[in-house]
Design an enzyme around this catalytic site. Structure first.
Site, PDB file in Angstrom:
ATOM      1  N   LYS A 263      45.410  72.896 -46.350  1.00 50.16           N
ATOM      2  CA  LYS A 263      46.534  72.393 -47.158  1.00 50.16           C
ATOM      3  C   LYS A 263      45.983  72.207 -48.574  1.00 50.16           C
ATOM      4  CE  LYS A 263      50.769  70.838 -47.580  1.00 50.16           C
ATOM      5  NZ  LYS A 263      51.947  71.738 -47.478  1.00 50.16           N
TER       6      LYS A 263
ATOM      7  N   ASP B 213      51.473  74.681 -43.231  1.00 50.02           N
ATOM      8  CA  ASP B 213      52.911  74.710 -42.912  1.00 50.02           C
ATOM      9  C   ASP B 213      53.392  76.147 -42.745  1.00 50.02           C
ATOM     10  OD1 ASP B 213      52.331  74.962 -45.616  1.00 50.02           O
ATOM     11  OD2 ASP B 213      54.051  73.802 -46.322  1.00 50.02           O
TER      12      ASP B 213
ATOM     13  N   ASP C 298      48.367  73.567 -29.944  1.00 52.85           N
ATOM     14  CA  ASP C 298      49.441  73.224 -29.000  1.00 52.85           C
ATOM     15  C   ASP C 298      50.655  74.117 -29.247  1.00 52.85           C
ATOM     16  OD1 ASP C 298      48.075  71.146 -27.725  1.00 52.85           O
ATOM     17  OD2 ASP C 298      49.860  69.861 -27.700  1.00 52.85           O
TER      18      ASP C 298
HETATM   19 MG    MG Z   1      45.500  68.488 -28.758  1.00 53.68          MG
END
Ligand code: MG
Ligand code: IPM
Length: 367
Positions: free
Chosen positions: A193, A225, A253
């Site tokens: 970022k 992002d 994830d």
């Molecule tokens: Mg994790």
């Protein structure tokens, strides 16, 4: 080959999928003539019950005396989080292991096999050729291990977690990423970022410096992002993704969904001496624990990663990966990846299929 492995099954589905992974490991030992000594130890809620600690010294000692750590998962049901047994359980156990053994690089390969394309929530045309991304997450820096404070200022509660990186920390994980890319499609996407954070500006600068040593690898720089968007917009563009601890936690994830289920993803955490811990990327899934229905693939593939990275047993690692793919191609599915018309099986039955595809006694055939 003789190796000692610390086996820490943990909580929830950990013990039942670990049991299946051990069956696969033992088939590899028989098939290829190796001796794997398993030293079982406790962590998480299971350790708390016996030792009053989520990461007892006994367990750390078992790890120190082993050639690799095979980890399951830790943590309890959401409804029981207030109990002392589960309070900070994950952080106290897995973060303590990472810190203790200085596991700075976390490999999280995300692979979608073409035959599982229908369990991936993305549009078929985006994923029909499969997906193969290697996330390399820095594991010891960032807000995870920076100074923490929860206090009261001017009568108001304030909390902070310092997020910082040193140039050495960035360079170390960047080298790992470029090395990995050399053995793959030769592209590294570095995610930060840098338009806002100083730590990310340094990250970007150092990754560029490291990249200069690998002229055969292309470096792509991406803001986090945008990366979160690109992962679901065009996952095919990624080969190796290297990123910070916190961004890596979140992006992996997200990317796990691409593979169809968290139950499919193995991971490896390495330190600079080559000592490593292997674990599924998913959690302890207490809601389905004890029913024999959990997907054992992530734990089984963690064994494959261990054989490859820690013991340099490439053929054995491949044999496991091929055996898992073959069971999937034959239509066997645990509940999390099941679709109409396929063969629904439990953890044990799926592993039975994997075992059938593991070469038998290659070294012993002469005798
Ligand atoms: Mg994790
Ligand atoms: C992971 C987990 C851990 C992390 C938790 C359990 C502390 O989410 O391995 O991704 O945030 O690193």
């Amino acid at each position: 080959m003789k190796k000692t492995i610390a086996v820490i099954a943990g909580d929830g589905i950990g013990p039942e999928v670990m049991q299946q992974a051990e069956r696969v490991l033992s088939a590899i030992a028989d098939g290829y003539g190796h001796q794997f000594k398993l030293n079982h130890a406790l962590a998480g809620g299971a350790a708390f019950d016996k030792f009053g600690s989520h990461m007892p010294e006994e367990t750390l000692e078992v790890c120190r005396l082993s050639d690799a750590i095979l980890f399951g998962s830790v943590g309890g049901p959401v409804s029981e989080q207030h109990q002392i047994k589960w309070k900070n359980c994950e952080a106290n156990s897995i973060l303590a292991l990472r810190k203790n053994f200085k596991f700075f690089a976390n490999f999280r390969p995300v692979r979608l096999l073409p035959e599982l394309a229908h369990v991936c929530p993305l549009r078929y045309d985006l994923v029909k050729d499969g997906i193969d991304i290697l996330f390399i997450r820095e594991l010891l820096g960032d807000a995870y291990f920076g100074a923490k404070e929860t206090t009261i200022k001017n009568g108001k509660r304030v909390a902070s977690d310092v997020s910082s990186y040193t140039e050495d920390q960035v360079a170390q994980v960047a080298h790992v990423a470029f090395n990995a890319a050399q053995g793959r499609r030769k592209k590294v996407t570095s995610v930060d970022k840098a338009n806002v954070l100083d730590a990310s500006k340094l990250w970007r600068e150092v990754v560029r410096e490291v990249a200069a040593n690998y002229p055969d690898v292309t470096l792509d720089e991406m803001l986090v992002d945008n990366c979160a968007m690109q992962i679901i917009r065009e996952p095919k563009q990624f080969d190796v993704v290297v990123t910070t601890n916190m961004f890596g936690d979140i992006l992996t994830d997200e990317a796990a969904v691409l593979a169809g289920s968290l139950g499919l993803l193995a991971s490896a955490s390495l330190n600079s001496e080559g000592f490593a811990l292997y674990e599924p990327s998913g959690g302890s899934a207490p809601d389905i624990a004890g029913q024999g229905i959990a997907n054992p693939i992530a734990q089984i593939l963690s064994v494959a990663l261990m054989l490859r990275f820690s013991f340099n047993l490439e053929a054995e690692a491949r044999a496991i990966e091929v055996a898992v793919d073959t069971a999937l191609t034959a239509g066997y599915r645990t509940r999390d990846i099941f679709a109409e018309g396929e063969k629904l099986v439990g953890s044990k039955e799926f592993t039975d299929q994997v075992l059938q595809n593991i070469p038998v006694a290659t070294c012993k055939t002469a005798g």
